[in-house]
Design a protein around this motif. Structure first.
Motif, PDB file in Angstrom:
ATOM      1  N   ILE A   1     -27.009 -53.699  33.189  1.00 13.75           N
ATOM      2  CA  ILE A   1     -26.713 -52.490  32.416  1.00 13.75           C
ATOM      3  C   ILE A   1     -26.407 -51.425  33.452  1.00 13.75           C
ATOM      4  CG2 ILE A   1     -27.666 -50.763  30.828  1.00 13.75           C
ATOM      5  CD1 ILE A   1     -29.389 -53.738  30.309  1.00 13.75           C
TER       6      ILE A   1
ATOM      7  N   LEU B   1     -23.297 -61.553  23.565  1.00 13.91           N
ATOM      8  CA  LEU B   1     -22.266 -61.301  22.557  1.00 13.91           C
ATOM      9  C   LEU B   1     -20.900 -61.705  23.089  1.00 13.91           C
ATOM     10  CD1 LEU B   1     -23.391 -57.724  21.389  1.00 13.91           C
ATOM     11  CD2 LEU B   1     -24.295 -59.944  20.701  1.00 13.91           C
ATOM     12  N   GLN B   2     -19.882 -61.498  22.262  1.00 13.15           N
ATOM     13  CA  GLN B   2     -18.510 -61.781  22.678  1.00 13.15           C
ATOM     14  C   GLN B   2     -18.097 -60.804  23.784  1.00 13.15           C
ATOM     15  OE1 GLN B   2     -16.872 -64.418  21.356  1.00 13.15           O
ATOM     16  NE2 GLN B   2     -18.709 -64.798  20.139  1.00 13.15           N
ATOM     17  N   ASN B   3     -17.027 -61.164  24.480  1.00 12.95           N
ATOM     18  CA  ASN B   3     -16.467 -60.324  25.546  1.00 12.95           C
ATOM     19  C   ASN B   3     -17.470 -60.036  26.652  1.00 12.95           C
ATOM     20  OD1 ASN B   3     -14.044 -60.268  24.304  1.00 12.95           O
ATOM     21  ND2 ASN B   3     -14.016 -58.072  23.850  1.00 12.95           N
TER      22      ASN B   3
ATOM     23  N   THR C   1     -27.079 -51.869  26.028  1.00 14.38           N
ATOM     24  CA  THR C   1     -25.912 -52.754  26.088  1.00 14.38           C
ATOM     25  C   THR C   1     -25.378 -52.824  27.504  1.00 14.38           C
ATOM     26  OG1 THR C   1     -25.339 -52.047  23.866  1.00 14.38           O
ATOM     27  CG2 THR C   1     -23.655 -53.232  25.053  1.00 14.38           C
ATOM     28  N   GLY C   2     -25.088 -54.025  27.967  1.00 13.72           N
ATOM     29  CA  GLY C   2     -24.515 -54.213  29.298  1.00 13.72           C
ATOM     30  C   GLY C   2     -23.558 -55.376  29.292  1.00 13.72           C
TER      31      GLY C   2
ATOM     32  N   LYS D   1     -20.477 -59.256  26.654  1.00  9.97           N
ATOM     33  CA  LYS D   1     -21.438 -58.175  26.419  1.00  9.97           C
ATOM     34  C   LYS D   1     -22.828 -58.791  26.234  1.00  9.97           C
ATOM     35  CE  LYS D   1     -18.490 -54.610  25.294  1.00  9.97           C
ATOM     36  NZ  LYS D   1     -18.519 -53.243  25.756  1.00  9.97           N
TER      37      LYS D   1
ATOM     38  N   VAL E   1     -27.014 -57.605  25.145  1.00 11.60           N
ATOM     39  CA  VAL E   1     -27.882 -56.547  24.625  1.00 11.60           C
ATOM     40  C   VAL E   1     -29.315 -56.843  25.066  1.00 11.60           C
ATOM     41  CG1 VAL E   1     -28.700 -55.301  22.605  1.00 11.60           C
ATOM     42  CG2 VAL E   1     -26.405 -56.234  22.626  1.00 11.60           C
TER      43      VAL E   1
END
Lengths: 247, 226
Positions: free
Chosen positions: B89, B60-62, B75-76, B64, B66
């Motif tokens: 994580i 994901l953005q930033n 989430t990590g 991140k 999953v």
């Protein structure tokens, strides 16, 4: 005859050059156009920007998006603020937004029943047609509260009888801590009206079949936002957002 | 025809040749690699070798990430270097680390995975997120294994409906209902189905469907597109 031929030649040359010049200088103009990156302002999370979401209820999101290069897509990402297990949500929105230079982003997400309660981070990413992007983030808290009042099957329907526009609001109100009041706000960019419901047959009840009409015949054409705020007698409140258009 | 007219006409025609945009003739630049447009799909096998479960990692953005398995999503954060991709994580109660080697073609060359203190044999493929549903209308066939590992069903079929929103499975093609099990579609090529105590997670890569099912026991297999 010779004189006439030379004049014709000059005229053809002039016409060709004059006619061609604009193409020569504009050929690449469109592709070279540069637009500033999109901007995101006025991010609101939760009803009335409460920064709170409840499991089994929807989460209201709102933001103003400006993209001189035209919006291509808007991404929403939700993750816990700390590592570990929890609800994650990602979705790309383009329908209704793509191609616009200005948009009011407004969506409702379902918070699942099993979402882990706690603090979450929301990230909004706007990408324009040139691939430029901007992000903004906000935090909110997911709460599970089985005593929260709610309105099941809430429906707000616009009727336009000959006497003028009216809103019909229906649904089943349940409030373990007993109903205190319902406030309804109807507003557009140019018009606003508030209605209060505190009828004797509703206040103090744990369950109530809601069916009320609101006169909005004075409302001009436009896009309208409704906000229904249900309060119980312990002070707990929950809001519901909706939209309609008067054409 | 006078030379000045010929010359003028020649210049005019030449201007056509030079006026076209440079971009038209330029070789298109390769699309830059964007990790968030990919996900990792792979299997985890305990040292006992009794089963292979399926996992996914979405980016994901930033930074991140999953981690998606048959249990809760975790989430990590991820770190991408020239030759490694690390997902961690850091929650001490759910600690996970996945470490991958990655080459210049953005292919994973090795995989390591540890949950708390337990290490697993890991496989992983970096999969581009497809624009369309890769399961829609497809049928896959292969041998299903159960924990042991031992063969459970030799010719198990997975059949996905045309919309790619549900599936059915079984050994008798006549009785499989592709609308039976509605699932969560992840990254357009992975399905996750949950019903009561049953969870089934599967991904399709290179026309092979890899599935892990937790339903009392563990069941798993790789199935070939028909």
């Amino acid at each position: 005859m010779h004189m006439h031929y030379a004049t014709t030649q000059r005229a053809i040359c002039l016409a060709l050059w004059v006619g061609w010049l604009p193409f020569l200088f504009s050929a690449c103009q469109k592709e070279d156009a540069e637009y500033p990156s999109p901007t995101i302002t006025a991010l609101k999370i939760g009803s009335n920007d409460s920064k709170t979401a409840y499991t089994e209820h929807d989460l209201h999101l709102e933001a103003l998006v400006e993209a001189p290069g035209k919006i291509a897509a808007i991404n929403v990402q939700i993750t816990r603020t700390v590592p570990g297990f929890g609800w994650t949500f990602t979705k790309t929105y383009s329908s209704g937004y793509a191609g616009l230079k200005n948009a009011e982003f407004h969506e409702h997400l379902d918070v699942p029943e099993d979402a882990r309660v706690g603090d979450y981070e929301l990230l909004l990413l706007v990408t324009d047609a040139q691939g430029k992007s901007t992000t903004t983030t906000g935090r909110f808290t997911i709460v599970r509260d089985s005593t929260l009042p709610t309105i099941a099957g809430l429906r707000i329907q616009l009727n336009t009888p000959p006497t003028g526009a009216e809103l019909l609001m229906t649904g089943l109100v349940t409030a373990p801590n007993k109903i205190a009041s319902i406030q309804v706000e109807v507003q557009s960019a140019t018009w606003k009206k508030e209605f209060s419901l505190n009828d004797g047959d509703m206040v103090g009840q744990a369950s109530y079949n809601l069916s009320k009409k609101f006169d909005i015949s004075a409302a001009p054409k436009g896009h309208y936002h409704t906000y229904v705020n249900l309060k119980d007698q312990s002070g707990k409140a929950i809001g519901f957002d909706n939209h309609f258009d008067i054409n | 025809m006078k030379p000045s007219f010929t010359l003028s006409l020649s210049f005019f025609l030449l201007s056509f040749a030079f006026a076209s945009c440079n971009d038209d003739d330029a070789t298109p630049e390769p699309t830059p690699f964007v990790l968030t447009d990919h996900y990792v799909a792979g299997t985890l096998t305990p040292k006992s070798n009794t089963y292979s479960s399926v996992y996914l990692i979405s980016f994901l953005q930033n930074n991140k990430a999953v981690f998606i398995g048959s249990g809760n999503n975790l989430t990590g954060d991820y770190r991408l270097t020239k030759d490694s991709l690390i997902v961690e994580i850091s929650d001490p109660n759910n600690y996970r680390i996945a470490r991958f080697g990655i080459n210049e073609n953005h292919e994973l060359t090795s995989a390591y995975y540890r949950a708390l203190t337990m290490e697993y044999g890991a496989t992983g493929t970096l999969v581009p997120i497809a624009a369309t549903n890769q399961l829609a209308g497809k049928t896959f066939k292969g041998e299903e294994m159960k924990m042991g590992p031992t063969s459970f069903r030799k010719d198990l079929l997975y059949r996905f409906n045309v919309a790619g929103t549900s599936y059915g499975s079984g050994v008798d093609p006549a009785t499989i209902n592709p609308d039976a099990n509605s699932f969560e579609l992840i990254n357009n090529s992975t399905f996750k189905y949950k019903q009561g105590s049953t969870t089934e997670l599967g991904f399709v890569v290179d026309q092979k469907l890899t599935v892990f099912r937790q339903s009392g026991l563990f069941y798993f297999g790789t199935y070939t597109q028909q």
